[in-house]
Design an enzyme around this catalytic site. Structure first.
Site, PDB file in Angstrom:
ATOM      1  N   ILE A 142       3.001  30.930 -16.681  1.00  0.00           N
ATOM      2  CA  ILE A 142       4.309  30.766 -17.288  1.00  0.00           C
ATOM      3  C   ILE A 142       4.979  29.583 -16.610  1.00  0.00           C
ATOM      4  CG2 ILE A 142       4.605  33.133 -18.084  1.00  0.00           C
ATOM      5  CD1 ILE A 142       6.185  33.796 -15.642  1.00  0.00           C
ATOM      6  N   ASP A 143       5.864  28.928 -17.332  1.00  0.00           N
ATOM      7  CA  ASP A 143       6.470  27.693 -16.834  1.00  0.00           C
ATOM      8  C   ASP A 143       7.241  27.929 -15.542  1.00  0.00           C
ATOM      9  OD1 ASP A 143       5.489  26.471 -19.116  1.00  0.00           O
ATOM     10  OD2 ASP A 143       7.366  26.712 -20.225  1.00  0.00           O
ATOM     11  N   LYS A 144       7.433  26.853 -14.807  1.00  0.00           N
ATOM     12  CA  LYS A 144       8.151  26.920 -13.532  1.00  0.00           C
ATOM     13  C   LYS A 144       9.492  27.640 -13.669  1.00  0.00           C
ATOM     14  CE  LYS A 144      10.540  23.948 -10.190  1.00  0.00           C
ATOM     15  NZ  LYS A 144      10.881  22.558  -9.806  1.00  0.00           N
ATOM     16  N   ARG A 263       9.073  27.940 -26.445  1.00  0.00           N
ATOM     17  CA  ARG A 263      10.110  26.909 -26.392  1.00  0.00           C
ATOM     18  C   ARG A 263       9.968  25.938 -27.564  1.00  0.00           C
ATOM     19  NH1 ARG A 263       9.222  24.578 -20.550  1.00  0.00           N
ATOM     20  NH2 ARG A 263      11.071  23.328 -21.078  1.00  0.00           N
TER      21      ARG A 263
END
Length: 346
Positions: A142-144, A263
């Site tokens: 998962i993204d930062k 997103r």
């Protein structure tokens, strides 16, 4: 060195050593074709004490082969004492609740301070190894600046089993997102957006190809007509906020798991994530829709409002179905509480 792995070649084997081994090595040994090829080249495979280093060597039914498995090598990634929220752990896997702001895996821009560094410290050397190295097996990311649940393999057998589930899209993943506007099946603009359709239960289905943006290599973009990797997101509104409604809390379920998928898809549908600096655009909550103090909280939210809230999968070794839930992190929870309070006050 552990005891060598003993393999008896079964009936009608492929004539080549590498293919026969790939067929007959026990599944629980979790040795990929690539790893087997490396072991053959390193002289780790023997028959009656004689080394077989040629992958094309002939084998026959009944041959007894031994593979000397070296101890897992230490990873080049260093352990770091970083606090972790561990939800579940056993000999094969660990489920963690990642905070926003933490990168999952070291990369040139972030060589340290990552989830992998933290896990290496947490394991304290008690890691059987993945792919011959003492490192955690990352099967999804998962993204930062996205918070929430991740499962990480501690062994080869777990890594293979989990990776297969994510590849087959059989793992359950649900995210909570705060988005601009309110996705609605009644919205003619949304219905007219390419790749968007409606599923039963007021669920918005977004399907497209996803690939790198043609001019901005840091972004992903929506493509059609066979371009990009197939991606499907389903979004369902849980709550909406403001008078008129200007923000909503949405549950997004992934059928596929591509880079930045939620997103990009929500932005494509015209409902970009609050606080998303890359895909959220310049859209702002309507000034008159919320009290000034709540609007200030909304505009001050400094990351994409996205949380990996549900993770489910079959345990790669026991087969037991496992499902985990994570509550909203403090920053999203505080914002949702303010938005709810504004609705009640109105």
């Amino acid at each position: 060195m552990d005891q060598p792995l003993r393999i008896v070649i079964g009936e009608t084997p492929p004539p080549r050593l590498d293919k026969a081994l790939a067929r007959d090595v026990p599944e629980e040994a979790a040795l990929s074709r690539t790893r087997l090829a490396r072991l053959i080249a390193e002289g780790a495979v023997t028959r009656d004490g004689a080394v077989l280093s040629d992958p094309k060597a002939r084998v026959e039914a009944g041959d007894v082969l031994e593979i000397a498995l070296p101890p897992a090598e230490d990873s080049h990634i260093g352990p770091e004492d970083i606090p972790l929220t561990v939800i579940w752990e056993d000999a094969d896997l660990v489920v963690v609740d990642k905070p926003a702001g933490m990168v999952v895996h070291p990369a040139p821009g972030t060589p340290s301070g990552t989830l992998v560094n933290a896990l290496l410290h947490h394991f304290g050397g008690a890691l059987s190894g993945v792919g011959g190295r003492k490192r955690p097996g990352i099967v999804h990311r998962i993204d930062k600046d996205t918070s929430g649940l991740l499962v990480v393999a501690k062994s080869d057998r777990a890594h293979h089993g989990l990776a297969a589930q994510f590849e087959a899209h059989s793992a359950e993943r649900a995210y909570l997102a705060l988005v601009h506007g309110v996705p609605s099946a009644a919205d003619p603009r949304l219905r007219g957006t390419r790749g968007v359709s409606m599923d039963p239960g007021e669920v918005v289905r977004i399907q497209s190809g996803l690939a790198r943006h043609k001019t901005d290599r840091q972004r992903q973009a929506v493509y059609f007509d066979g371009q990009g990797r197939h991606a499907v997101t389903r979004a369902r509104v849980l709550e909406s906020y403001g008078q008129p409604p200007t923000l909503s809390l949405v549950e997004c379920r992934l059928e596929t798991g591509r880079t930045h998928q939620i997103r990009v898809h929500m932005a494509h549908a015209g409902h970009g994530l609050l606080g998303d600096p890359v895909y959220g655009g310049r859209r702002r909550a309507a000034a008159r829709a919320l009290p000034a103090e709540v609007l200030a909280q909304v505009e001050g939210f400094d990351r994409q409002a996205l949380h990996a809230a549900v993770l489910g999968f079959a345990h790669p070794v026991s087969g037991e179905m496992m499902r985990f839930e994570s509550p909203l992190p403090a920053d999203m929870e505080a914002l949702v509480a303010a938005l709810r309070g504004a609705a009640h006050a109105g």
